[in-house]
Design an enzyme around this catalytic site. Structure first.
Site, short mmCIF file in Angstrom:
data_model
loop_
_atom_site.label_atom_id
_atom_site.label_comp_id
_atom_site.label_asym_id
_atom_site.label_seq_id
_atom_site.Cartn_x
_atom_site.Cartn_y
_atom_site.Cartn_z
N SER A 150 -20.63 0.35 0.92
CA SER A 150 -19.78 1.23 0.14
C SER A 150 -20.56 2.52 -0.19
O SER A 150 -21.05 3.16 0.74
CB SER A 150 -19.31 0.50 -1.12
N ARG A 217 -11.02 0.55 -14.27
CA ARG A 217 -11.68 -0.53 -13.54
C ARG A 217 -10.65 -1.44 -12.87
O ARG A 217 -10.86 -1.94 -11.77
CB ARG A 217 -12.56 -1.33 -14.48
N ASP A 311 -10.51 -4.35 4.70
CA ASP A 311 -10.96 -3.30 3.78
C ASP A 311 -10.01 -2.12 3.89
O ASP A 311 -10.06 -1.34 4.84
CB ASP A 311 -12.39 -2.88 4.15
N HIS A 344 -12.53 -4.76 0.60
CA HIS A 344 -13.75 -3.96 0.49
C HIS A 344 -14.92 -4.82 -0.03
O HIS A 344 -16.06 -4.62 0.38
CB HIS A 344 -13.48 -2.79 -0.45
N ASP A 345 -14.61 -5.75 -0.92
CA ASP A 345 -15.64 -6.65 -1.47
C ASP A 345 -16.35 -7.48 -0.40
O ASP A 345 -17.39 -8.09 -0.68
CB ASP A 345 -15.01 -7.63 -2.47
#
Lengths: 370, 370
Positions: A150, A217, A311, A344-345
């Site tokens: 990232s 968040r 992602d 994405h994680d």
């Protein structure tokens, strides 16, 4: 094996750094952790670059009583992917962060007050240029590799393009040559959520603006997951104690976003969040070059790139665009698209999947070890 | 040709409606517009169902001076897809909305005050059951078709499953048998943005909570567009008058979200937005049935379904799941996946693409016209 108990270190450079914006940030402090031992030739160092809300605490425990290990402990230690019996691993906290390095929550020595919004806008390139000063201090002229996912992957790309003589290779995961308008728009919403919070007070808060930051968040969590992983984790399950026809009743996925959003408020500074979001959005490997190709022409070392199928924040096709250009100009690029449901994680969760490929790559760029 | 100047009509049913939640909403008012002429047999009526923030003003102008036409004017009028020389078109505003039908901003006759959060949670099924009462009033026992996109498509599915004898067919575009957790999470963020706004006052505001509602709408725009359409429209362009290193500098896509968000505040009630978001999230064609299959078994008429390739809010594979079940139980389903860069909004923009298919479908279900 884990690296055990580690102690954070710190370097302050009084002359500071001239930023891409032209402004001077001085002094600059960078906190960092190291694992393993630097060899006599200083030729076995690897830099691990963290993402948006990461810290220098990559691996091990901060004390013997510490319940939690560092954010990417699984890949650092004796016998692990980044083998501390062979390599000297450095993880610096980026400037702009709130985890010890100079950022908007730091005290401006000229005023004796927190910088807050007087802090200059910084870029990923600035972060990497600060890290180069840290390497000077450590006596390391060249890194075996820079590895990051990232925003950490962006830093790896900057090392490759801005400091091609100071790296033997770089490894970037789940990153992008430049965030897409959709990725920017998600950060725009996150910023807006904080700006809307009356407790933010244009950055002059005493206590984190919690509702705005938690919401910001929450948006991040949507971007970091995928619909596929949300289906597996929550599906359309409704909170057991909420009535289906209650106005304030919540789906499980909604509770997850709320819960993690409000947890985040205790651990991250809102202004820091905003400055790093800005750095992410502004990121463009080609900034200051005529084209993406001209930027990538600066690279003189092997690159390894990973993208993850689900992602949608930094979708594989953007990495593939970069791979195409790299291949067309004859660069040494090793690209892997990893099938994964984790969005994405995935870069933090799929380490077992990419470990063999990274190991093989490291063997190739440093045959027989550094 | 356009339908010209149209006048909104209204029907109030004093006995109201028993809702899915078990609560009674009474009285209920539904505003609606009609275009064309109902034939003597009352056999040429088509109902067009609107989406989340739509209204009864489907086509034409509200007055000769009106600068704007209705929200889907392009498909309604003499010679157009929904040919008013042949069909009698009805577009009702859904209950829960703020465009004339009974919703949280309506006055509760029992208290003389706005319902606000005392308004009951309503579902898409409730909206459709209210529409069935409107048809009773208009003397229409059976519709040629119900056509709608997004939440309008959900209404079409409810007509097919709940009132299989009152439709000859249904046409649903860009919809889903049930929103995915990712779609729910985007609405969760939108709700949260409004809840965070101190001007919302738990729904007891006098003036729309503008910052929260604008932000909520901004999130919607991200969901309605696609990365592809954002690339074409904005790319990574930075607002011309903003400095790249200004803390408050904006990307063009960010300005777009802001601009459209704040525009929305003048035209939509925040509580209505929340109640309809809830109805969307709760939507599940299979609610109250053992399975999706059991729900779809209720259908006894031809269905036409459209999905759009870049729609990531209600992605094609969810529609395709429903198509698979329909085909497996021998239902007459005509499915089209339309390649389009416009994301969820495609259903409003790609009418030229699907017009021939809808025309052919209507010919088939009402050969020679109604």
């Amino acid at each position: 094996m884990s690296v055990g108990v580690v102690t954070e270190q710190s370097l302050t450079i009084d002359t500071g750094l001239r930023l891409e914006s032209g402004r001077i940030l001085a002094p600059i402090t960078q906190v960092y952790e190291t694992y393993g031992t630097l060899n006599a030739a200083a030729s076995n160092a690897i830099l691990v670059a963290h993402a948006w809300t990461g810290s220098a605490h990559l691996a091990g425990r901060s004390s013997a009583e510490d319940a939690k290990v560092g954010w990417w402990d699984a890949i650092v230690g004796p016998g692990r992917l980044l083998d501390t019996d062979r390599y000297f691993i450095i993880c610096p906290n980026v400037i702009g962060s709130c985890y010890g390095s100079t950022g908007p929550a730091s005290i401006n020595p000229k005023t004796g007050k927190r910088y807050n919004l007087t802090f200059p806008v910084i870029t990923v390139r600035d972060m990497v240029r600060a890290q180069a000063l840290l390497l000077d201090h450590l006596g390391i002229s060249r890194l075996v590799t820079v590895l990051g996912g990232s925003m950490g992957g962006m830093q790896a790309l900057e090392w490759a393009t801005q400091f091609p003589d100071r790296v033997c290779s770089v490894i970037a995961l789940a990153t992008t040559p430049a965030p897409s308008p959709q990725a920017i728009s998600l950060n725009a919403i996150a910023r807006w959520a904080i700006f809307n919070d009356p407790d933010w007070k244009k950055g002059e808060y005493r206590k984190n603006p919690k509702d705005g930051l938690a919401l910001a968040r929450g948006i991040g969590h949507i971007a970091f997951l995928s619909d596929e992983s949300m289906q597996a984790k929550f599906g359309r399950r409704y909170a057991a104690r909420d009535g289906l026809f209650d106005f304030f009743g919540k789906f499980e996925v909604e509770r997850y976003l709320n819960y993690n959003g409000y947890n985040f408020v205790d651990r991250f500074d809102a202004n820091s969040f905003l400055y790093l979001a800005k750095a992410l959005d502004l990121y463009d490997v080609a900034l200051g070059y005529e084209s993406l190709q001209e930027a990538l022409e600066q690279i003189r070392v092997p690159l390894q790139l990973f993208a993850f199928s689900s992602d949608w924040l930094y979708p594989p096709h953007y990495t593939e665009e970069m791979v195409k250009v790299l291949e067309s100009i004859g660069k040494d690029v090793d690209y892997h698209l990893i099938p994964s449901p984790y969005g994405h994680d995935a870069f933090l969760l799929e380490h077992e999947t990419f470990t063999p490929q990274v190991k093989a790559f490291l063997e190739r760029v440093t045959p027989g070890g550094p």
